[in-house]
Write a protein that holds these residues in place. Structure first.
Motif, PDB file in Angstrom:
ATOM      1  N   ARG A 120       0.850  -1.193   0.000  1.00 21.37           N
ATOM      2  CA  ARG A 120       0.000   0.000   0.000  1.00 21.37           C
ATOM      3  C   ARG A 120       0.881   1.237   0.000  1.00 21.37           C
ATOM      4  N   ALA A 121       0.281   2.348  -0.446  1.00 19.04           N
ATOM      5  CA  ALA A 121       1.032   3.609  -0.446  1.00 19.04           C
ATOM      6  C   ALA A 121       0.851   4.355   0.878  1.00 19.04           C
ATOM      7  N   ALA A 122      -0.293   4.193   1.502  1.00 20.11           N
ATOM      8  CA  ALA A 122      -0.605   4.989   2.698  1.00 20.11           C
ATOM      9  C   ALA A 122       0.304   4.639   3.875  1.00 20.11           C
ATOM     10  N   ALA A 123       0.490   5.618   4.750  1.00 18.79           N
ATOM     11  CA  ALA A 123       1.204   5.379   6.011  1.00 18.79           C
ATOM     12  C   ALA A 123       0.274   4.636   6.972  1.00 18.79           C
ATOM     13  N   ASP A 124       0.801   4.251   8.126  1.00 16.88           N
ATOM     14  CA  ASP A 124      -0.029   3.583   9.136  1.00 16.88           C
ATOM     15  C   ASP A 124      -1.071   4.557   9.699  1.00 16.88           C
ATOM     16  N   THR A 125      -2.263   4.034   9.941  1.00 18.66           N
ATOM     17  CA  THR A 125      -3.272   4.810  10.660  1.00 18.66           C
ATOM     18  C   THR A 125      -2.889   4.827  12.147  1.00 18.66           C
ATOM     19  N   PRO A 126      -3.481   5.717  12.942  1.00 16.60           N
ATOM     20  CA  PRO A 126      -3.171   5.721  14.384  1.00 16.60           C
ATOM     21  C   PRO A 126      -3.420   4.350  15.022  1.00 16.60           C
ATOM     22  N   GLU A 127      -4.458   3.654  14.562  1.00 18.25           N
ATOM     23  CA  GLU A 127      -4.764   2.332  15.129  1.00 18.25           C
ATOM     24  C   GLU A 127      -3.652   1.325  14.805  1.00 18.25           C
ATOM     25  N   VAL A 128      -3.194   1.348  13.558  1.00 22.69           N
ATOM     26  CA  VAL A 128      -2.123   0.416  13.155  1.00 22.69           C
ATOM     27  C   VAL A 128      -0.828   0.770  13.883  1.00 22.69           C
ATOM     28  N   LYS A 129      -0.573   2.059  14.069  1.00 24.52           N
ATOM     29  CA  LYS A 129       0.631   2.462  14.819  1.00 24.52           C
ATOM     30  C   LYS A 129       0.581   1.892  16.244  1.00 24.52           C
ATOM     31  N   ALA A 130      -0.601   1.965  16.847  1.00 22.79           N
ATOM     32  CA  ALA A 130      -0.737   1.435  18.211  1.00 22.79           C
ATOM     33  C   ALA A 130      -0.515  -0.078  18.210  1.00 22.79           C
ATOM     34  N   ASN A 131      -1.024  -0.761  17.185  1.00 22.08           N
ATOM     35  CA  ASN A 131      -0.799  -2.212  17.081  1.00 22.08           C
ATOM     36  C   ASN A 131       0.686  -2.535  16.934  1.00 22.08           C
ATOM     37  N   ARG A 132       1.408  -1.710  16.175  1.00 21.56           N
ATOM     38  CA  ARG A 132       2.855  -1.940  16.003  1.00 21.56           C
ATOM     39  C   ARG A 132       3.551  -1.851  17.372  1.00 21.56           C
ATOM     40  N   SER A 133       3.164  -0.817  18.149  1.00 25.08           N
ATOM     41  CA  SER A 133       3.806  -0.638  19.458  1.00 25.08           C
ATOM     42  C   SER A 133       3.512  -1.842  20.354  1.00 25.08           C
ATOM     43  N   GLN A 134       2.275  -2.320  20.294  1.00 28.46           N
ATOM     44  CA  GLN A 134       1.914  -3.503  21.097  1.00 28.46           C
ATOM     45  C   GLN A 134       2.710  -4.720  20.646  1.00 28.46           C
ATOM     46  N   ALA A 135       2.847  -4.876  19.337  1.00 28.24           N
ATOM     47  CA  ALA A 135       3.586  -6.030  18.819  1.00 28.24           C
ATOM     48  C   ALA A 135       5.049  -5.960  19.262  1.00 28.24           C
ATOM     49  N   MET A 136       5.616  -4.757  19.319  1.00 25.82           N
ATOM     50  CA  MET A 136       7.006  -4.616  19.779  1.00 25.82           C
ATOM     51  C   MET A 136       7.132  -5.069  21.226  1.00 25.82           C
ATOM     52  N   GLN A 137       6.164  -4.661  22.009  1.00 28.75           N
ATOM     53  CA  GLN A 137       6.153  -5.031  23.424  1.00 28.75           C
ATOM     54  C   GLN A 137       6.054  -6.548  23.566  1.00 28.75           C
ATOM     55  N   ARG A 138       5.187  -7.127  22.768  1.00 24.31           N
ATOM     56  CA  ARG A 138       4.955  -8.573  22.807  1.00 24.31           C
ATOM     57  C   ARG A 138       6.225  -9.328  22.387  1.00 24.31           C
ATOM     58  N   ALA A 139       6.864  -8.832  21.329  1.00 23.03           N
ATOM     59  CA  ALA A 139       8.081  -9.492  20.843  1.00 23.03           C
ATOM     60  C   ALA A 139       9.174  -9.433  21.913  1.00 23.03           C
ATOM     61  N   ARG A 140       9.254  -8.304  22.611  1.00 27.98           N
ATOM     62  CA  ARG A 140      10.281  -8.175  23.661  1.00 27.98           C
ATOM     63  C   ARG A 140      10.008  -9.140  24.814  1.00 27.98           C
ATOM     64  N   LEU A 141       8.722  -9.274  25.167  1.00 26.89           N
ATOM     65  CA  LEU A 141       8.365 -10.098  26.334  1.00 26.89           C
ATOM     66  C   LEU A 141       8.288 -11.584  26.011  1.00 26.89           C
ATOM     67  N   GLU A 142       7.719 -11.902  24.838  1.00 23.53           N
ATOM     68  CA  GLU A 142       7.422 -13.318  24.548  1.00 23.53           C
ATOM     69  C   GLU A 142       8.283 -13.897  23.430  1.00 23.53           C
ATOM     70  N   GLY A 143       9.026 -13.030  22.731  1.00 22.41           N
ATOM     71  CA  GLY A 143       9.869 -13.524  21.644  1.00 22.41           C
ATOM     72  C   GLY A 143       9.112 -13.569  20.326  1.00 22.41           C
ATOM     73  N   ILE A 144       9.826 -13.931  19.254  1.00 24.11           N
ATOM     74  CA  ILE A 144       9.217 -13.782  17.928  1.00 24.11           C
ATOM     75  C   ILE A 144       8.187 -14.871  17.631  1.00 24.11           C
ATOM     76  N   GLU A 145       8.202 -15.952  18.416  1.00 23.78           N
ATOM     77  CA  GLU A 145       7.212 -17.009  18.160  1.00 23.78           C
ATOM     78  C   GLU A 145       5.787 -16.462  18.334  1.00 23.78           C
ATOM     79  N   ALA A 146       5.639 -15.539  19.273  1.00 22.15           N
ATOM     80  CA  ALA A 146       4.314 -14.933  19.492  1.00 22.15           C
ATOM     81  C   ALA A 146       3.898 -14.112  18.277  1.00 22.15           C
ATOM     82  N   ILE A 147       4.865 -13.455  17.672  1.00 23.89           N
ATOM     83  CA  ILE A 147       4.586 -12.649  16.468  1.00 23.89           C
ATOM     84  C   ILE A 147       4.189 -13.585  15.321  1.00 23.89           C
ATOM     85  N   ILE A 148       4.933 -14.668  15.202  1.00 19.68           N
ATOM     86  CA  ILE A 148       4.659 -15.624  14.122  1.00 19.68           C
ATOM     87  C   ILE A 148       3.248 -16.201  14.282  1.00 19.68           C
ATOM     88  N   ASP A 149       2.907 -16.597  15.495  1.00 21.77           N
ATOM     89  CA  ASP A 149       1.572 -17.169  15.729  1.00 21.77           C
ATOM     90  C   ASP A 149       0.481 -16.173  15.357  1.00 21.77           C
TER      91      ASP A 149
END
Ligand code: MLT
Length: 262
Positions: A120-149
């Protein structure tokens, strides 16, 4: 696999075939193996190059934000390093598409054709940005397997997953080969990325947009909007495919690229 030393890390890549260069840029959190069927299937039509972006697959990782500009500069350093100075056909899938836009803005003289797939050409919406931040937190705490799942069920259609469980296994193995640095770097880089909508009307090279009809990560409407805004762009919609049409419908995908570059 081949390797080249770039200033900050060693980049792994595939390089097969001869002729005009076709450079395939994978998405998140994947690597060049996503393109196995294109490297094999298109090598009679082009010199097919597929790098692992930094921190992905066999390429070295660095800490910090992987901005789309940084990843585009890595691609430029890669092309310089392997001695490709002629303009290339640049094909980016999803995050690879975001990198492709950045590359085109920075090095338009190095691009002969563009292929934008599942992106897509568009940037992240505020909602998607918040999801990215949550995913970063999750990856730090649970590792990349959680991201993969979290990602696996959304990458290919339910039908593909049911008919070809081996593809899902292949994808899991590919994703496991991503460093935590790259997962965090990509998520932050995508969250911060520029909106490329205004780039579309400035594209002056032949452009092909390829999209899976059932993509739930990037809806088809995004591809239709890109085609409408890029002067002269073609759109190929791949039926029975989700976010990874190159893998789910290899034959149709490769044919679309072959027709376009020939
Ligand atoms: C990708 O497939 O590269 C990512 O899912 C793209 C995104 O999250 O925006």
């Amino acid at each position: 696999m081949k390797e080249i030393q770039l200033p900050e890390f060693k980049m792994a890549y595939s390089d097969q075939g001869e002729g005009r260069p076709l450079v395939l840029v994978h998405g998140y959190p994947l690597n060049r193996k996503l393109w196995r069927r294109q490297v094999d299937g298109l090598q009679d039509a082009a010199r097919v190059l597929a790098p692992d972006l930094r921190g992905h697959g066999d390429s070295g990782a660095t800490p910090g934000v992987y901005t789309m500009d940084l990843l585009a500069d890595d691609l430029k350093a890669f092309l310089d390093g392997v001695g490709i100075t002629q303009p290339v056909t640049l094909c980016g899938l999803s995050m690879g598409g975001y990198v492709t836009f950045a590359f085109y803005r920075r090095y338009p003289e190095r691009v002969e054709n563009l292929i934008l797939t599942a992106t897509r050409a568009a940037a992240d919406t505020p909602e998607v940005k918040a999801n990215r931040s949550q995913a970063m937190q999750r990856a730090r705490l649970e590792g990349i397997e959680a991201i993969i799942d979290g990602m696996l069920p959304r990458l290919v259609t339910a039908q593909t997953a049911a008919r070809h469980p081996e593809l899902v296994d292949e994808l899991r193995a590919i994703m496991r080969h991503t460093s935590l640095e790259a997962v965090l770097g990509d998520l932050e880089g995508m969250r911060e990325r520029a909106d490329s909508t205004s780039t579309l009307e400035q594209i002056r090279v032949p452009t092909l947009v390829i999209h899976g009809a059932q993509d739930v990560i990037v809806p088809l409407a995004e591809a239709q909007a890109m085609q409408a805004a890029i002067p002269g762009a073609q759109l190929v919609v791949i039926e029975n495919a989700g976010h990874l049409p190159n893998l789910e419908q290899t034959e149709a995908f490769n044919r679309a690229i072959q027709d376009f570059i020939e």
